[in-house]
Design a protein around this motif. Structure first.
Motif, PDB file in Angstrom:
ATOM      1  N   ARG A   1     -19.205   1.861 -21.848  1.00 18.96           N
ATOM      2  CA  ARG A   1     -19.195   1.003 -20.677  1.00 18.96           C
ATOM      3  C   ARG A   1     -19.884  -0.334 -20.945  1.00 18.96           C
ATOM      4  O   ARG A   1     -19.479  -1.364 -20.428  1.00 18.96           O
ATOM      5  N   LEU A   2     -20.934  -0.311 -21.785  1.00 21.04           N
ATOM      6  CA  LEU A   2     -21.619  -1.564 -22.103  1.00 21.04           C
ATOM      7  C   LEU A   2     -20.758  -2.446 -23.002  1.00 21.04           C
ATOM      8  O   LEU A   2     -20.790  -3.664 -22.901  1.00 21.04           O
ATOM      9  N   THR A   3     -19.994  -1.803 -23.900  1.00 23.23           N
ATOM     10  CA  THR A   3     -19.111  -2.562 -24.778  1.00 23.23           C
ATOM     11  C   THR A   3     -18.035  -3.279 -23.961  1.00 23.23           C
ATOM     12  O   THR A   3     -17.641  -4.399 -24.254  1.00 23.23           O
ATOM     13  N   TRP A   4     -17.559  -2.601 -22.922  1.00 24.91           N
ATOM     14  CA  TRP A   4     -16.502  -3.146 -22.061  1.00 24.91           C
ATOM     15  C   TRP A   4     -17.098  -3.475 -20.697  1.00 24.91           C
ATOM     16  O   TRP A   4     -16.591  -3.077 -19.660  1.00 24.91           O
ATOM     17  N   ARG A   5     -18.199  -4.205 -20.705  1.00 29.41           N
ATOM     18  CA  ARG A   5     -18.964  -4.447 -19.478  1.00 29.41           C
ATOM     19  C   ARG A   5     -18.083  -5.075 -18.393  1.00 29.41           C
ATOM     20  O   ARG A   5     -18.244  -4.777 -17.213  1.00 29.41           O
ATOM     21  N   PHE A   6     -17.147  -5.972 -18.790  1.00 31.37           N
ATOM     22  CA  PHE A   6     -16.341  -6.636 -17.760  1.00 31.37           C
ATOM     23  C   PHE A   6     -15.466  -5.649 -17.003  1.00 31.37           C
ATOM     24  O   PHE A   6     -15.106  -5.888 -15.857  1.00 31.37           O
ATOM     25  N   LEU A   7     -15.126  -4.541 -17.641  1.00 28.19           N
ATOM     26  CA  LEU A   7     -14.369  -3.505 -16.928  1.00 28.19           C
ATOM     27  C   LEU A   7     -15.306  -2.661 -16.070  1.00 28.19           C
ATOM     28  O   LEU A   7     -15.003  -2.330 -14.926  1.00 28.19           O
ATOM     29  N   ASP A   8     -16.468  -2.333 -16.649  1.00 22.11           N
ATOM     30  CA  ASP A   8     -17.436  -1.524 -15.907  1.00 22.11           C
ATOM     31  C   ASP A   8     -17.868  -2.232 -14.628  1.00 22.11           C
ATOM     32  O   ASP A   8     -18.056  -1.612 -13.591  1.00 22.11           O
ATOM     33  N   LEU A   9     -17.999  -3.557 -14.740  1.00 19.44           N
ATOM     34  CA  LEU A   9     -18.456  -4.329 -13.582  1.00 19.44           C
ATOM     35  C   LEU A   9     -17.403  -4.393 -12.477  1.00 19.44           C
ATOM     36  O   LEU A   9     -17.702  -4.815 -11.370  1.00 19.44           O
ATOM     37  N   ARG A  10     -16.171  -3.983 -12.760  1.00 23.64           N
ATOM     38  CA  ARG A  10     -15.176  -3.939 -11.694  1.00 23.64           C
ATOM     39  C   ARG A  10     -15.444  -2.803 -10.723  1.00 23.64           C
ATOM     40  O   ARG A  10     -14.898  -2.778  -9.631  1.00 23.64           O
TER      41      ARG A  10
END
Length: 585
Positions: free
Chosen positions: A125-134
């Motif tokens: 999730r940290l690697t793909w933070r922009f997705l997690d932040l959705r």
RNA sequence: GGAACCGUAGUUAAGUUGGUUAUAACGCCGGCCUGUCACGCCGGAGGCCGCGGGUUCGAGUCCCGUCGGUUCCGCCA
């Protein structure tokens, strides 16, 4: 309202009152269900989700387009808000849906690296933070953070505090935490440090006559991380001239009140005060969690004459004995008690003596260590009754207090003793000025070297009784987290010099490191004091999380890396050469 | 600096005392489907079992090391 935006409504805002309206929506396809003749798309934006329906009422082009939509495509939908034949009571927009007259794909997406709604590992999730932040949960935390900051600004502005920015490129002051350093290009061999806090600058702003200052600002400390610590974090930094400690505490309570009122709609209530000494005595720690009882009691006197060699061994060299009762704790298993014993060992305790109070007296590891009389006195002192668990720790105060203190909170949380949504604030006051550091064999500041000693204690400097010097410092604690800490500062360069001397910093060194502050203090420094909130921790409490990364948009891992941006990174040798820096590894 | 837990398809997990071709669900690709909202049905692709070494006839499984994530101690004026 902006005049030029194309969308007419937010997805999550549509209600029955919108029925009959033509709308244009823009957002992400939260979910797409294509049933063949009819297709449904849950369209999501920051406000929420609404169902888009594409059926025989829609043009063929819209139907064709809808069939190609996948999760997280970015769409623009035009259509009419209609009442649902089968409402969905589980979502706020569930009474309505939008029958699409147009489906436009603004952007597709590559296959998602993880399921947004699922529980992917934090590394992913940290690697793909922009997705997690959705995810709405994280968005709501960032919005709460924004509101807390706005409430703070508005409140402090109303009291005529002025927001002033202080430098990020700063001078290294190697007292305290490890500095992050930035090499100077124009001064070969010289370095800036990123601020651990704006401490010196805010004091100098007081000397400069700004009267009341605040700043919501980043601070940097190159130390190892924890679930509530990041290498860069945000402080609400406050300083005022001519205050008493009560004045600063009044302001700080006002800030907390403003944040809690704005974000949670709750009053923080009366904030009780405990001295540092009292906090350690009753709770073992200086950041007590007051949501549950289980106060510690000292029972050293009760067992001082014990014939037990175990007890005598623990009490030698000034050891102490403390105990507390866990209500209804007698049901805890041996396995749990072993875990708790292991828990206190981390803080240097030799072990944990425990006893379950039953109808026929004590059972457990403490049973044979005490006489009946001692047991009765201990039970009475800590208020243990039948069905409760008695926990006893013995040894050096520096091990027993943190060991039992942390265990107390651990048990309170593990046994769900805290009411969800409850906030228990308290002030901790009157800290000792200095602590003895065994490693370096010298006094170190409990708070920081600019904290004013009590006027009555100034005579103690140079007498070897520095440990008795107390300060006008105060920490604001909530649910076991220190969320703010401050003090009345030294505004007299003579006193400041005494403190530096006590810390083993000689005059020359003090001038070199802090000369600009000392100089300011010699030129009309008003009495002043302040406080700083750990803003991230405050937002953690406001948003019911125990993970600081949840309240920071782009946080770092426990090894201080940003997995998304991949920082830190190697740099070009040319860059290093320009900075006169050479890697040794 | 130290300790503990974790690491297997894109994701989340299962994988027995070490033993044939490493399972499942979701996602992805193809097909069907007119009221779903965890849509359903049929078919398919997808694996350096974190990495390196060792033990063994044979290792996802045991041992050592290492890297990464998390939590805690030290540290964080």
């Amino acid at each position: 309202m902006l005049k030029t935006v194309r969308r007419t409504n937010m997805c999550g805002s549509l209600r029955e009152t919108h029925i009959g309206q033509q709308v244009i929506l823009q957002g992400w396809a939260h979910k797409a269900r294509d049933l063949g003749g009819v297709a449904f798309i849950d369209l999501r934006d920051r406000q929420g989700v609404v169902q888009i329906t594409v059926d025989e009422r829609s043009p063929q082009a819209a139907k064709d387009m809808a069939a190609t939509v996948r999760q997280e495509f970015v769409l623009e939908i035009e259509g009419e808000v209609v009442a649902r034949t089968k409402p969905n009571s589980r979502i706020p927009t569930g009474a309505v849906e939008v029958v699409a007259t147009s489906v436009k794909i603004l952007a597709g997406t590559q296959p998602l690296p993880f399921a947004l709604g699922g529980d992917a590992q934090e590394e992913t999730r940290l690697t793909w933070r922009f997705l997690d932040l959705r995810r709405p949960e994280l968005q709501s935390k960032l919005i709460a953070r924004h509101r807390a900051a706005q409430a703070t600004r508005s409140y402090l502005d109303s009291l005529e505090f002025v927001e002033v920015e202080t430098p990020i490129l700063n001078r290294s002051t190697p007292e305290g935490a490890r500095d992050y350093l930035v090499p100077s290009r124009v001064h070969p061999g010289q370095w800036y440090a990123l601020p651990q806090s704006p401490q010196l600058f805010k004091q100098i702003l007081m000397v400069a006559g700004m009267d009341r200052y605040f700043q919501i600002t980043k601070c940097f400390r190159d130390e190892d991380l924890r679930s509530d610590r990041q290498p860069e974090f945000t402080q609400i930094d406050i300083e005022m001239s001519f205050p008493t400690s009560d004045t600063v505490m009044e302001v700080a309570e006002g800030v907390a009140q403003a944040m809690w009122q704005k974000v949670r709609g709750e009053d923080i209530g009366e904030v009780p005060r405990l001295t540092y000494t009292e906090a350690i005595s009753r709770f073992g720690v200086d950041n007590p969690d007051l949501r549950f009882g289980m106060e510690l009691s000292e029972i050293t006197d009760v067992v001082a004459d014990s014939e037990s060699t175990v007890i005598q061994g623990a009490l030698q060299d000034g050891g102490i004995a403390k105990a507390f009762a866990v209500p209804s704790g007698a049901t805890q298993s041996r396995k749990v008690l072993d875990k708790w014993t292991e828990f206190v060992r981390r803080y240097g305790m030799g072990g944990l003596m425990w006893a379950k109070v039953g109808a026929e007296g004590w059972s457990g590891s403490a049973k044979k260590l005490f006489t009946d009389e001692e047991k009765a006195t201990i039970q009475e002192t800590i208020g243990a009754k039948e069905g409760d668990l008695v926990l006893i720790g013995m040894g050096q105060a520096g091990h027993v207090n943190p060991g039992l203190g942390r265990l107390r909170r651990h048990i309170g949380l593990q046994l769900d003793m805290a009411v969800p949504g409850q906030f228990a604030f308290c002030w901790i006051t009157e800290f000792p000025a200095f602590e003895w550091d065994e490693d370096s064999k010298r006094w170190t500041s409990t708070h920081h070297p600019f904290t004013a000693p009590r006027a009555s204690d100034i005579a103690l400097f140079g007498t070897g009784r520095e440990n008795e010097i107390m300060t006008d410092a105060y920490d604001l604690v909530c649910n076991g987290y220190e969320i703010a800490g401050g003090s009345i500062r030294i505004h007299d360069s003579e006193v400041q010099s005494k403190v530096f001397t006590a810390l083993g910093i000689d005059e020359e060194e003090a001038e070199t490191r802090f000369g600009f502050l000392l100089n300011a203090l010699r030129h009309g420094a008003p009495p002043h004091g302040g406080i700083a909130f750990g803003f991230d921790r405050s937002v953690m409490l406001l948003t019911d999380t125990d993970n600081i990364r949840d309240v920071i948009a782009f946080p770092k891992t426990t090894k201080a890396q940003d997995l998304m941006a991949q920082a830190p990174s190697v740099v070009d040798p040319e860059q290093l050469a320009e900075l006169h820096v050479k890697n040794t590894k």
